[in-house]
Design a protein around this motif. Structure first.
Motif, PDB file in Angstrom:
ATOM      1  N   UNK A  48       0.822  -1.178   0.155  1.00 50.87           N
ATOM      2  CA  UNK A  48      -0.036  -0.042  -0.106  1.00 50.87           C
ATOM      3  C   UNK A  48       0.814   1.019  -0.034  1.00 50.87           C
ATOM      4  N   UNK A  49       0.210   2.268  -0.377  1.00 48.52           N
ATOM      5  CA  UNK A  49       0.844   3.695  -0.437  1.00 48.52           C
ATOM      6  C   UNK A  49      -0.016   4.768  -0.591  1.00 48.52           C
ATOM      7  N   UNK A  50       0.359   5.817  -0.767  1.00 53.92           N
ATOM      8  CA  UNK A  50      -0.322   7.166  -0.845  1.00 53.92           C
ATOM      9  C   UNK A  50       0.161   7.987  -1.971  1.00 53.92           C
ATOM     10  N   UNK A  51      -0.818   8.726  -2.608  1.00 51.56           N
ATOM     11  CA  UNK A  51      -0.718   9.670  -3.523  1.00 51.56           C
ATOM     12  C   UNK A  51      -0.230  10.889  -2.755  1.00 51.56           C
ATOM     13  N   UNK A  52       0.510  11.815  -3.623  1.00 50.26           N
ATOM     14  CA  UNK A  52       0.880  13.295  -2.887  1.00 50.26           C
ATOM     15  C   UNK A  52      -0.302  13.876  -2.101  1.00 50.26           C
ATOM     16  N   UNK A  53      -0.096  14.380  -1.045  1.00 47.64           N
ATOM     17  CA  UNK A  53      -1.100  15.338  -0.403  1.00 47.64           C
ATOM     18  C   UNK A  53      -1.072  16.640  -1.244  1.00 47.64           C
ATOM     19  N   UNK A  54      -2.230  16.715  -2.058  1.00 47.35           N
ATOM     20  CA  UNK A  54      -2.337  18.155  -2.894  1.00 47.35           C
ATOM     21  C   UNK A  54      -3.172  19.299  -2.295  1.00 47.35           C
ATOM     22  N   UNK A  55      -3.646  18.881  -0.934  1.00 47.29           N
ATOM     23  CA  UNK A  55      -4.518  19.906  -0.366  1.00 47.29           C
ATOM     24  C   UNK A  55      -3.587  21.062   0.506  1.00 47.29           C
ATOM     25  N   UNK A  56      -4.224  21.864   1.244  1.00 49.38           N
ATOM     26  CA  UNK A  56      -3.678  22.832   2.005  1.00 49.38           C
ATOM     27  C   UNK A  56      -3.491  22.507   3.282  1.00 49.38           C
ATOM     28  N   UNK A  57      -4.112  21.147   3.728  1.00 50.04           N
ATOM     29  CA  UNK A  57      -4.118  20.706   5.084  1.00 50.04           C
ATOM     30  C   UNK A  57      -3.009  19.691   5.191  1.00 50.04           C
ATOM     31  N   UNK A  58      -2.560  19.364   6.334  1.00 54.69           N
ATOM     32  CA  UNK A  58      -1.739  18.237   6.780  1.00 54.69           C
ATOM     33  C   UNK A  58      -2.581  17.230   6.731  1.00 54.69           C
ATOM     34  N   UNK A  59      -1.598  15.791   6.614  1.00 54.84           N
ATOM     35  CA  UNK A  59      -2.225  14.811   6.713  1.00 54.84           C
ATOM     36  C   UNK A  59      -1.387  13.917   7.325  1.00 54.84           C
ATOM     37  N   UNK A  60      -1.904  13.235   8.373  1.00 60.12           N
ATOM     38  CA  UNK A  60      -1.274  12.452   9.136  1.00 60.12           C
ATOM     39  C   UNK A  60      -1.435  10.638   9.304  1.00 60.12           C
ATOM     40  N   UNK A  61      -0.358   9.944   9.289  1.00 61.35           N
ATOM     41  CA  UNK A  61      -0.830   8.328   9.238  1.00 61.35           C
ATOM     42  C   UNK A  61      -0.150   7.951  10.591  1.00 61.35           C
ATOM     43  N   UNK A  62      -0.950   6.848  10.901  1.00 58.90           N
ATOM     44  CA  UNK A  62      -0.502   5.768  11.980  1.00 58.90           C
ATOM     45  C   UNK A  62       0.048   4.414  11.447  1.00 58.90           C
ATOM     46  N   UNK A  63       0.861   3.968  11.892  1.00 58.27           N
ATOM     47  CA  UNK A  63       1.297   2.634  11.777  1.00 58.27           C
ATOM     48  C   UNK A  63       1.104   1.897  13.029  1.00 58.27           C
ATOM     49  N   UNK A  64       0.457   0.856  13.082  1.00 56.68           N
ATOM     50  CA  UNK A  64       0.080  -0.139  14.302  1.00 56.68           C
ATOM     51  C   UNK A  64       0.065  -1.462  14.152  1.00 56.68           C
ATOM     52  N   UNK A  65       0.531  -2.271  14.824  1.00 62.34           N
ATOM     53  CA  UNK A  65       0.805  -3.580  14.655  1.00 62.34           C
ATOM     54  C   UNK A  65      -0.013  -4.411  15.785  1.00 62.34           C
ATOM     55  N   UNK A  66      -1.228  -5.011  15.474  1.00 63.90           N
ATOM     56  CA  UNK A  66      -2.061  -5.760  16.557  1.00 63.90           C
ATOM     57  C   UNK A  66      -1.725  -7.109  16.414  1.00 63.90           C
ATOM     58  N   UNK A  67      -1.382  -7.835  17.338  1.00 61.52           N
ATOM     59  CA  UNK A  67      -1.021  -9.287  17.477  1.00 61.52           C
ATOM     60  C   UNK A  67      -1.926  -9.688  18.888  1.00 61.52           C
ATOM     61  N   UNK A  68      -2.081 -11.129  18.940  1.00 56.77           N
ATOM     62  CA  UNK A  68      -2.589 -11.904  20.096  1.00 56.77           C
ATOM     63  C   UNK A  68      -1.323 -11.473  21.198  1.00 56.77           C
ATOM     64  N   UNK A  69      -1.526 -11.847  22.394  1.00 59.53           N
ATOM     65  CA  UNK A  69      -0.642 -11.538  23.433  1.00 59.53           C
ATOM     66  C   UNK A  69       0.486 -12.822  23.409  1.00 59.53           C
ATOM     67  N   UNK A  70      -0.008 -13.891  22.752  1.00 52.61           N
ATOM     68  CA  UNK A  70       0.602 -15.222  22.541  1.00 52.61           C
ATOM     69  C   UNK A  70       1.906 -14.830  21.588  1.00 52.61           C
ATOM     70  N   UNK A  71       1.733 -13.769  21.020  1.00 53.64           N
ATOM     71  CA  UNK A  71       3.029 -13.513  19.763  1.00 53.64           C
ATOM     72  C   UNK A  71       4.150 -12.780  20.831  1.00 53.64           C
ATOM     73  N   UNK A  72       5.277 -13.187  20.688  1.00 50.68           N
ATOM     74  CA  UNK A  72       6.504 -12.740  21.053  1.00 50.68           C
ATOM     75  C   UNK A  72       7.044 -11.688  20.206  1.00 50.68           C
TER      76      UNK A  72
END
Length: 126
Positions: A48-72
């Protein structure tokens, strides 16, 4: 360094491509325009990716990793290395967003680095 369309903060992520001959089928590419406050969740293996932000406002992205507590998470390592740099995992920890951890494999954080507690999700609907 010559800039390329796939550069990100000076890194050429195409160098990490497992199959250098892989070329996505353009007919399968899907574009989604998001409104303010909307989000999308991708599986880890979804390119995945994103196209350039052509607006006058800022854009923010978060990257999160969700796993079961059994995952080390980051087992038996104290830093990550790549692109000629190393990042310490001294402050790294997992946040339990729902349920309970019956395994104890990972260091859990209950508050952020500013001391504010992470809210608990009530799994009983209360």
């Amino acid at each position: 360094m010559e800039s390329k369309s796939h550069d990100f903060f000076g890194y050429d992520y195409s160098e990490l491509q497992l199959d250098k001959d892989w070329d996505p089928n353009e007919s399968e590419v899907v574009e989604m325009e998001m409104k303010a406050g909307q989000f999308v969740i991708f599986l880890a293996k979804c390119v995945h990716g994103s196209l350039p932000n052509t607006s006058d406002t800022k854009r923010l992205g978060f990257a999160s990793r969700y796993v079961s507590p059994s995952v080390r998470v980051y087992e038996n390592i104290d830093s990550l290395s790549g692109f000629g740099d190393s990042i310490s995992l001294d402050y790294h920890g997992s946040v339990l967003v729902s349920g309970e951890d019956k395994y104890g494999h990972n260091r859990l954080h209950h508050e952020n680095l500013n001391g504010f507690p992470f809210p608990k999700v009530d799994t009983n609907g209360r």
